[in-house]
Write a protein that holds these residues in place. Structure first.
Motif, PDB file in Angstrom:
ATOM      1  N   MET A 161       0.826  -1.203   0.000  1.00  0.00           N
ATOM      2  CA  MET A 161       0.000   0.000   0.000  1.00  0.00           C
ATOM      3  C   MET A 161       0.865   1.260   0.000  1.00  0.00           C
ATOM      4  SD  MET A 161      -2.975   0.946   2.752  1.00  0.00           S
ATOM      5  CE  MET A 161      -3.745   2.557   2.799  1.00  0.00           C
ATOM      6  N   ILE A 162       1.970   1.250   0.739  1.00  0.00           N
ATOM      7  CA  ILE A 162       2.891   2.400   0.723  1.00  0.00           C
ATOM      8  C   ILE A 162       3.396   2.634  -0.695  1.00  0.00           C
ATOM      9  CG2 ILE A 162       5.063   3.330   1.586  1.00  0.00           C
ATOM     10  CD1 ILE A 162       4.740   1.603   4.067  1.00  0.00           C
ATOM     11  N   VAL A 163       3.832   1.556  -1.327  1.00  0.00           N
ATOM     12  CA  VAL A 163       4.353   1.662  -2.687  1.00  0.00           C
ATOM     13  C   VAL A 163       3.270   2.162  -3.642  1.00  0.00           C
ATOM     14  CG1 VAL A 163       5.365   0.379  -4.605  1.00  0.00           C
ATOM     15  CG2 VAL A 163       6.056  -0.144  -2.255  1.00  0.00           C
ATOM     16  N   ALA A 164       2.045   1.679  -3.464  1.00  0.00           N
ATOM     17  CA  ALA A 164       0.941   2.096  -4.330  1.00  0.00           C
ATOM     18  C   ALA A 164       0.623   3.575  -4.155  1.00  0.00           C
ATOM     19  CB  ALA A 164      -0.298   1.244  -4.042  1.00  0.00           C
ATOM     20  N   VAL A 165       0.671   4.058  -2.917  1.00  0.00           N
ATOM     21  CA  VAL A 165       0.406   5.481  -2.666  1.00  0.00           C
ATOM     22  C   VAL A 165       1.461   6.347  -3.359  1.00  0.00           C
ATOM     23  CG1 VAL A 165       0.393   7.274  -0.884  1.00  0.00           C
ATOM     24  CG2 VAL A 165      -0.837   5.126  -0.508  1.00  0.00           C
ATOM     25  N   VAL A 166       2.717   5.953  -3.241  1.00  0.00           N
ATOM     26  CA  VAL A 166       3.791   6.706  -3.887  1.00  0.00           C
ATOM     27  C   VAL A 166       3.637   6.665  -5.403  1.00  0.00           C
ATOM     28  CG1 VAL A 166       6.285   6.758  -4.295  1.00  0.00           C
ATOM     29  CG2 VAL A 166       5.404   6.431  -1.980  1.00  0.00           C
ATOM     30  N   ILE A 215      -2.281  14.169  -5.212  1.00  0.00           N
ATOM     31  CA  ILE A 215      -3.168  14.016  -4.049  1.00  0.00           C
ATOM     32  C   ILE A 215      -4.534  13.515  -4.494  1.00  0.00           C
ATOM     33  CG2 ILE A 215      -4.332  15.238  -2.173  1.00  0.00           C
ATOM     34  CD1 ILE A 215      -1.955  17.144  -2.117  1.00  0.00           C
ATOM     35  N   GLY A 216      -5.036  14.087  -5.593  1.00  0.00           N
ATOM     36  CA  GLY A 216      -6.327  13.646  -6.109  1.00  0.00           C
ATOM     37  C   GLY A 216      -6.331  12.175  -6.483  1.00  0.00           C
ATOM     38  N   ALA A 217      -5.248  11.726  -7.103  1.00  0.00           N
ATOM     39  CA  ALA A 217      -5.144  10.311  -7.474  1.00  0.00           C
ATOM     40  C   ALA A 217      -5.182   9.431  -6.232  1.00  0.00           C
ATOM     41  CB  ALA A 217      -3.859  10.071  -8.261  1.00  0.00           C
ATOM     42  N   ASN A 218      -4.571   9.897  -5.168  1.00  0.00           N
ATOM     43  CA  ASN A 218      -4.546   9.094  -3.950  1.00  0.00           C
ATOM     44  C   ASN A 218      -5.864   9.154  -3.179  1.00  0.00           C
ATOM     45  OD1 ASN A 218      -2.207   7.465  -3.348  1.00  0.00           O
ATOM     46  ND2 ASN A 218      -1.024   9.342  -3.559  1.00  0.00           N
ATOM     47  N   LEU A 243      -8.688   9.141  -4.749  1.00  0.00           N
ATOM     48  CA  LEU A 243      -9.426   8.107  -5.489  1.00  0.00           C
ATOM     49  C   LEU A 243      -8.979   6.717  -5.045  1.00  0.00           C
ATOM     50  CD1 LEU A 243      -9.451   9.604  -9.105  1.00  0.00           C
ATOM     51  CD2 LEU A 243     -11.357   9.493  -7.482  1.00  0.00           C
ATOM     52  N   PHE A 244      -7.679   6.550  -4.845  1.00  0.00           N
ATOM     53  CA  PHE A 244      -7.156   5.268  -4.375  1.00  0.00           C
ATOM     54  C   PHE A 244      -7.738   4.928  -3.004  1.00  0.00           C
ATOM     55  CE2 PHE A 244      -3.474   3.067  -2.175  1.00  0.00           C
ATOM     56  CZ  PHE A 244      -3.734   1.820  -2.727  1.00  0.00           C
ATOM     57  N   ALA A 245      -7.834   5.928  -2.129  1.00  0.00           N
ATOM     58  CA  ALA A 245      -8.407   5.707  -0.805  1.00  0.00           C
ATOM     59  C   ALA A 245      -9.872   5.298  -0.898  1.00  0.00           C
ATOM     60  CB  ALA A 245      -8.251   6.973   0.041  1.00  0.00           C
ATOM     61  N   LEU A 246     -10.596   5.916  -1.813  1.00  0.00           N
ATOM     62  CA  LEU A 246     -12.012   5.563  -1.989  1.00  0.00           C
ATOM     63  C   LEU A 246     -12.153   4.120  -2.467  1.00  0.00           C
ATOM     64  CD1 LEU A 246     -13.361   8.838  -3.651  1.00  0.00           C
ATOM     65  CD2 LEU A 246     -13.869   7.994  -1.342  1.00  0.00           C
ATOM     66  N   VAL A 247     -11.266   3.694  -3.355  1.00  0.00           N
ATOM     67  CA  VAL A 247     -11.294   2.304  -3.830  1.00  0.00           C
ATOM     68  C   VAL A 247     -11.022   1.354  -2.665  1.00  0.00           C
ATOM     69  CG1 VAL A 247     -10.135   0.618  -5.298  1.00  0.00           C
ATOM     70  CG2 VAL A 247     -10.685   2.890  -6.196  1.00  0.00           C
ATOM     71  N   LEU A 248     -10.026   1.680  -1.843  1.00  0.00           N
ATOM     72  CA  LEU A 248      -9.727   0.840  -0.681  1.00  0.00           C
ATOM     73  C   LEU A 248     -10.907   0.779   0.271  1.00  0.00           C
ATOM     74  CD1 LEU A 248      -6.045   1.821   0.226  1.00  0.00           C
ATOM     75  CD2 LEU A 248      -6.849  -0.316  -0.789  1.00  0.00           C
ATOM     76  N   ALA A 302      -6.552   8.842   6.501  1.00  0.00           N
ATOM     77  CA  ALA A 302      -5.513   9.239   7.454  1.00  0.00           C
ATOM     78  C   ALA A 302      -4.180   8.599   7.130  1.00  0.00           C
ATOM     79  CB  ALA A 302      -5.938   8.867   8.872  1.00  0.00           C
ATOM     80  N   LEU A 303      -4.208   7.421   6.524  1.00  0.00           N
ATOM     81  CA  LEU A 303      -2.977   6.765   6.101  1.00  0.00           C
ATOM     82  C   LEU A 303      -2.511   7.267   4.736  1.00  0.00           C
ATOM     83  CD1 LEU A 303      -3.503   3.026   7.106  1.00  0.00           C
ATOM     84  CD2 LEU A 303      -1.621   4.479   7.845  1.00  0.00           C
ATOM     85  N   VAL A 304      -3.435   7.396   3.809  1.00  0.00           N
ATOM     86  CA  VAL A 304      -3.076   7.651   2.418  1.00  0.00           C
ATOM     87  C   VAL A 304      -2.651   9.098   2.176  1.00  0.00           C
ATOM     88  CG1 VAL A 304      -3.996   7.771   0.066  1.00  0.00           C
ATOM     89  CG2 VAL A 304      -4.447   5.763   1.488  1.00  0.00           C
ATOM     90  N   VAL A 305      -3.421  10.057   2.676  1.00  0.00           N
ATOM     91  CA  VAL A 305      -3.174  11.459   2.319  1.00  0.00           C
ATOM     92  C   VAL A 305      -1.838  11.975   2.868  1.00  0.00           C
ATOM     93  CG1 VAL A 305      -4.014  13.826   2.525  1.00  0.00           C
ATOM     94  CG2 VAL A 305      -5.616  11.976   1.981  1.00  0.00           C
ATOM     95  N   PRO A 306      -1.529  11.810   4.170  1.00  0.00           N
ATOM     96  CA  PRO A 306      -0.212  12.279   4.635  1.00  0.00           C
ATOM     97  C   PRO A 306       0.948  11.588   3.921  1.00  0.00           C
ATOM     98  CG  PRO A 306      -1.658  11.826   6.489  1.00  0.00           C
ATOM     99  CD  PRO A 306      -2.329  11.264   5.280  1.00  0.00           C
ATOM    100  N   THR A 307       0.790  10.300   3.649  1.00  0.00           N
ATOM    101  CA  THR A 307       1.844   9.570   2.944  1.00  0.00           C
ATOM    102  C   THR A 307       2.038  10.129   1.550  1.00  0.00           C
ATOM    103  OG1 THR A 307       1.252   7.573   4.182  1.00  0.00           O
ATOM    104  CG2 THR A 307       2.614   7.278   2.224  1.00  0.00           C
TER     105      THR A 307
END
Length: 286
Positions: free
Chosen positions: A158-163, A199-202, A204-209, A222-227
Motif C-alpha cells: 500500500m505504501i508503494v501504491a500510494v507513492v 493528491i487527487g489520485a490518492n 481516489l485510491f483511498a475511496l477504492v480501498l 488518514a494513512l493515504v493522504v499524509p503519505t
C-alpha cells in the motif's frame, strides 16, 4: 534506453514482490537494510565523500546505526532479551524512532522551501553526510514496523501504491495543466497542479480501498493522504542534494533508472510517516 528501463523495472518489481510475499516477515527488515545500505553508499557520494576509505567508513556507520535501531526496537537481540530502560511496548519504541524521523522531514521541508539559501545550514559535507542518516534509518524503521504487522505485506504494498499514485497523478496532471512551479530552484519540472493531481489520485485510491475493504474511510484517508503529501518531499529533498552536489543521478547502479536513491527517494519519506500513523492508530488496518 526504453527497453532497458522496462527490463530493469520488471526485474525490480518481480524481486520486490517475491521478497515481500515469500520471504518470512522476520527477514524482511534484513532485505530493507540491504537496500538502505546501497542507498547509503550512494549518499556518501551525494555528501561529497569521494575517497574509497571515506565511503566505506560511511557505509559502516550507517550499518551501525541500523543495528542500534534494531537493538532498540527488539528486532535484533544480543544475548538475553533486551530490557528497555523504561517499561514500554515494542510499539512504543518503534513510535519514538518514527516520531523522530517524521520530525526530521518537517525540518527537511523548510530546507527545501528555502533552497538555495538554506544550503548555508546543511551544505557542508559533514552535514550532508549526517542528513543521510535521518533519511535512510527512519525509512528502514518504517518499512520494518509495517511489515511486522498483521497483513504487513499488503500494507507495505500500500505504501508503494500510494507513492506510485502520487507520481502518476502528478505526472499526467502536471503535464496537462501544470503552470505554477512547486519548487523551481530544486525541481523545475514539478508544479502545484501536478502536486494536487497526485493528491487527487490518492484520494481516489483511498475511496477504492474503502469500497473494497472493511476499513473506515477516515482511517484510510488518514494513512493515504499524509503519505502522499510527504512522498513528494522525499523526491524534492534528494533532488536538492543532487543539485547541490552537481550530479543528475545518485549512481548508475540500475540500468536506465540511475541509482537506488533515484528509485526510492519518495519512499524514504513515505514509509516513516505511514508507519507512524499506523502506530498511533493502534490498529491492525486490514
Amino acid at each position: 534506453m526504453l527497453k532497458q528501463r522496462i527490463l530493469t523495472a520488471c526485474v525490480l518489481a518481480a524481486t520486490f514482490l517475491a521478497v515481500l510475499f515469500f520471504l518470512p516477515a522476520g527477514l524482511f527488515p534484513a532485505f530493507v537494510a540491504l537496500i538502505v545500505l546501497l542507498g547509503a553508499w550512494e549518499w556518501s557520494n551525494l555528501s561529497g565523500i569521494t575517497a574509497m576509505a571515506g565511503r566505506l567508513a560511511y557505509l559502516l556507520l550507517q550499518a551501525a546505526a541500523l543495528l542500534l535501531a534494531a537493538l532498540y526496537v527488539g528486532i535484533v537481540e544480543l544475548g538475553s532479551p533486551i530490557e528497555p530502560t523504561l517499561a514500554q511496548s515494542v510499539d512504543d519504541r518503534f513510535s519514538h524512532l518514527l516520531l523522530a524521523g517524521c520530525t526530521w522531514w518537517a525540518v527537511a521541508l523548510l530546507w527545501v522551501q528555502g533552497y538555495p539559501s538554506s544550503s548555508l545550514l546543511w551544505g557542508r559535507r559533514s552535514l550532508r553526510a549526517l542528513m543521510g542518516f535521518f533519511v535512510l534509518v527512519p525509512a528502514w524503521i518504517g518499512f520494518s514496523y509495517v511489515r511486522l504487522q498483521d497483513n504487513g505485506a499488503w500494507l507495505v504494498l500500500m505504501i508503494v501504491a500510494v507513492v506510485a499514485a502520487a507520481d502518476i497523478g502528478g505526472y499526467f496532471v502536471g503535464k496537462r495543466f501544470g503552470k505554477r512551479k512547486l519548487a523551481p530552484a530544486v525541481s523545475p519540472g514539478k508544479t502545484w497542479e501536478g502536486f494536487l493531481g497526485g493528491i487527487g489520485a490518492n484520494i481516489l485510491f483511498a475511496l477504492v480501498l474503502w469500497l473494497t475493504t472493511e476499513n473506515a474511510l477516515l482511517a484510510v484517508l488518514a494513512l493515504v493522504v499524509p503519505t502522499s503529501l510527504v512522498s513528494v518531499l522525499g523526491d524534492l529533498l534528494e533532488s536538492m542534494v543532487k543539485r547541490e552536489r552537481g550530479i543528475k543521478d545518485s549512481s548508475a547502479l540500475l540500468p536506465g533508472h540511475g541509482g537506488v536513491l533515484d528509485r526510492v527517494d519518495s519512499l524514504t519519506a513515505a514509509a516513516p510517516v505511514f508507519a507512524l500513523v499506523l502506530a498511533l492508530s493502534q490498529s491492525s488496518f486490514g
